[in-house]
Design an enzyme around this catalytic site. Structure first.
Site, PDB file in Angstrom:
ATOM      1  N   HIS A 264       0.830  -1.201   0.000  1.00 28.04           N
ATOM      2  CA  HIS A 264       0.000   0.000   0.000  1.00 28.04           C
ATOM      3  C   HIS A 264       0.870   1.260   0.000  1.00 28.04           C
ATOM      4  CE1 HIS A 264      -4.082  -1.734   1.262  1.00 28.04           C
ATOM      5  NE2 HIS A 264      -3.278  -2.773   1.126  1.00 28.04           N
TER       6      HIS A 264
ATOM      7  N   ASP B 147      -5.733   5.896   2.750  1.00 28.96           N
ATOM      8  CA  ASP B 147      -5.956   4.513   2.349  1.00 28.96           C
ATOM      9  C   ASP B 147      -7.355   4.062   2.752  1.00 28.96           C
ATOM     10  OD1 ASP B 147      -5.712   1.398   2.721  1.00 28.96           O
ATOM     11  OD2 ASP B 147      -3.941   1.990   1.568  1.00 28.96           O
TER      12      ASP B 147
END
Length: 217
Positions: free
Chosen positions: A21, A128
């Site tokens: 990520h 995120d």
């Protein structure tokens, strides 16, 4: 710390603490910084900054881009982890990954304190999908929050099909095949193959209903 330009667009990036990520989200933050008049801050922990710090240092020193980091203190000792273990990947043992996630949940107060700081100016949050609570933070600040998804646009098209058509709720069992609605080619799947956050309502299921940016096609 870099000084903000008075008329620059100030964007905060908050990546999840997993390398899969962090890397694509930092790449996107660097793309934002290429455009003049955009001031970028990436929030991360000391144990994760080494993954990308050299890249953004070069962006600043070689190209004059307005990009920097804000460091959080990861509560390693509180969750029973060795100092410096602040992320996980495919090789992380399950017992350690659970502790990293526990520490991740404890970062929320630090992030909120920073975002609500009296001296901080922020125009947009890019966080995120594992930070669903940043929706409320952005709302309180009166600014947009954009969700970053490291998954592909294709997977989002499939998820959108489930949200709109609810075909997976119309089959008799988890083993019955059904066709995913709205795709250009026929694609069949069973309910057993779906992740829980699609089959059941939870706080992460809501994360896809806001503005989205994806890491890949």
């Amino acid at each position: 710390m870099l000084s903000h330009e008075a008329n620059s667009l100030k964007v905060i990036f908050i990546p999840f603490i997993a390398t899969s990520h962090i890397i694509p989200m930092v790449d996107m933050a660097r793309l934002f910084a290429i455009h003049g008049g955009v001031d970028i801050t990436i929030i991360t922990t000391a144990g994760n900054i080494g993954i990308f710090q050299n890249s953004i240092d070069r962006d600043f020193s070689n190209h004059g881009r307005s990009i920097k980091t804000h460091i959080l203190e990861f509560p390693a000792e509180k969750v029973g982890l060795p100092i410096g273990i602040e992320t996980f990947n495919a090789d992380t043992p399950p017992y350690m990954a659970s502790k990293v996630l526990e520490g991740f949940e404890m970062l929320q107060p630090q992030i909120e304190n920073y975002l609500f700081g009296e001296t901080l100016e922020v125009d947009c949050i890019v966080s995120d999908s594992f930070y669903p609570w940043t929706v409320e933070v952005a709302s309180k600040l009166g600014i947009p929050r954009i969700v970053f998804c490291p998954t592909s646009i294709f997977s989002r098209c499939v998820e959108l099909s489930f949200e709109q058509d609810q075909t997976h709720t119309k089959v008799d069992s988890d083993y019955d095949k059904f066709t995913i609605f709205g795709l250009p080619h026929k694609l069949e799947i069973t309910r057993l193959q779906l992740p829980d956050w699609i089959k059941e309502t939870n706080r992460f299921g809501e994360r896809m209903k806001f503005n989205l940016v994806h890491g890949q096609f």
